[in-house]
Design a protein around this motif. Structure first.
Motif, PDB file in Angstrom:
ATOM      1  N   SER A  70      -1.004   4.194   1.678  1.00 28.84           N
ATOM      2  CA  SER A  70      -1.289   4.194   3.448  1.00 28.84           C
ATOM      3  C   SER A  70      -2.625   4.890   3.867  1.00 28.84           C
ATOM      4  N   THR A  93      -2.607  -2.071   3.583  1.00 25.95           N
ATOM      5  CA  THR A  93      -1.430  -3.792   3.715  1.00 25.95           C
ATOM      6  C   THR A  93      -2.037  -5.099   4.113  1.00 25.95           C
ATOM      7  N   ASN A 134       5.446  -3.541   4.647  1.00 27.08           N
ATOM      8  CA  ASN A 134       4.538  -1.869   5.051  1.00 27.08           C
ATOM      9  C   ASN A 134       5.821  -1.281   5.964  1.00 27.08           C
ATOM     10  N   THR A 135       5.538   0.048   5.480  1.00 31.02           N
ATOM     11  CA  THR A 135       6.593   1.084   6.813  1.00 31.02           C
ATOM     12  C   THR A 135       6.782   1.221   8.246  1.00 31.02           C
ATOM     13  N   ASP A 139       0.895  -1.224   0.388  1.00 33.01           N
ATOM     14  CA  ASP A 139      -0.349  -0.173   0.106  1.00 33.01           C
ATOM     15  C   ASP A 139       0.333   1.442   0.170  1.00 33.01           C
ATOM     16  N   ASP A 140       2.089   0.819   0.186  1.00 28.74           N
ATOM     17  CA  ASP A 140       2.875   2.453  -0.350  1.00 28.74           C
ATOM     18  C   ASP A 140       3.323   2.857  -1.509  1.00 28.74           C
TER      19      ASP A 140
HETATM   20 MN    MN Z   1       1.586   2.132   3.926  1.00 20.80          MN
END
Ligand code: MN
Length: 272
Positions: free
Chosen positions: A39, A109, A95-96, A8-9
């Protein structure tokens, strides 16, 4: 085995590249991710407009695809045959930030993995707990080693229907990570507040703001495992029915007369 890698980033993130490279040693990878950051966008299904899907060359000449749809849309595309092959596994991330507790309801995510579970495809979401890094650069390659281990272990077992795994990896040096813990969802604490301001044109706006969320450090939860330095593996089920409430709600007076008083005191007690 065909593995769809999404996130999703956005397609340009370091996390998806590390995850795709790790998955490339397990099966045929198909990278399809959003063309921008989604995000905290929740589970988005795009039906009101067409989706554009374009090829893209990533670092190290890795071939991927990017879409103007959501993370869940990318999974739908793969599940419905965009690559003209069946998809046997969907991995989402890395993901971050961590996705723990209530985060999973808004995480792109995790909802990408949920979309896969809806299609009956085994799915694992990977998130990196970067909260303790103090601005240092996250090491996605190290996290991807753990992600690969999870996939290799998980693939030895059948996936339960309507289920997925949400995996959170601590951003620690590899020798500092203690191993795996199978966990339940913990409880996030959000510090959001409304920042009311006036824009340069004199119009009011409100920005939901606040510092990074915290959480209750409880043993057996995703938050507790990360705090202790473990990779947290949380099985998630799509059936979110609150079974423990069904009997009591069934006992409510569903033949309520037209005139009644709402007991605000009771509401306040039960909600806060
Ligand atoms: Mn994200």
């Amino acid at each position: 085995m065909n593995i769809l890698v999404t996130n999703d980033d956005g397609i340009g993130s370091s996390g998806i590249l590390a995850l795709a490279q790790a998955m490339g040693t397990i099966g045929n990878t198909f990278i399809l991710a959003p063309d921008r950051n989604w995000s905290v966008s929740g589970h988005v299904k795009t039906l009101s407009r067409p989706l554009r899907v374009n090829p893209v060359t990533l670092k190290d000449d890795i071939q991927g695809w990017t879409s103007d749809g959501s993370p869940a849309d990318c999974v739908t595309l793969g599940a419905h045959g965009f690559f003209n092959v069946p998809i046997h596994l969907v991995v989402s991330g890395i993901n971050t930030t961590a996705n723990v507790g209530q985060d999973i309801t808004c995480s792109g995510t995790v909802t990408a993995a949920m979309e896969a579970a809806i299609h009956g495809i085994p799915a694992i979401a990977f998130s990196l707990d970067t909260s303790q890094l103090n601005g240092e650069k996250p090491d996605y390659e190290s996290a991807a080693i753990w992600a690969k281990k999870v996939v290799e272990i998980a693939l030895q077992h059948p996936f339960a229907p309507h289920s997925l795994l949400s995996v959170n990896i601590p951003a620690l040096p590899k020798d500092k990570v203690k191993g795996f813990q199978v966990t339940r969802l913990g409880s996030r604490i959000y510090y959001d507040y409304l920042d009311r301001r006036v824009d340069p044109r004199g119009l009011d706006y409100v920005w939901i703001s606040g510092k990074e969320p915290g959480g209750i450090n409880e043993a057996g939860t995703d938050i507790g495992a990360l705090a202790e330095g473990y990779v947290s593996v949380t099985p998630i089920h799509l059936d979110m029915t609150a079974y423990h409430l069904m009997d009591s709600i069934n006992a409510w007076n569903w033949e309520q007369p037209e005139k009644y008083e709402i007991n605000l005191n009771r509401l306040e007690k039960s909600c806060c």
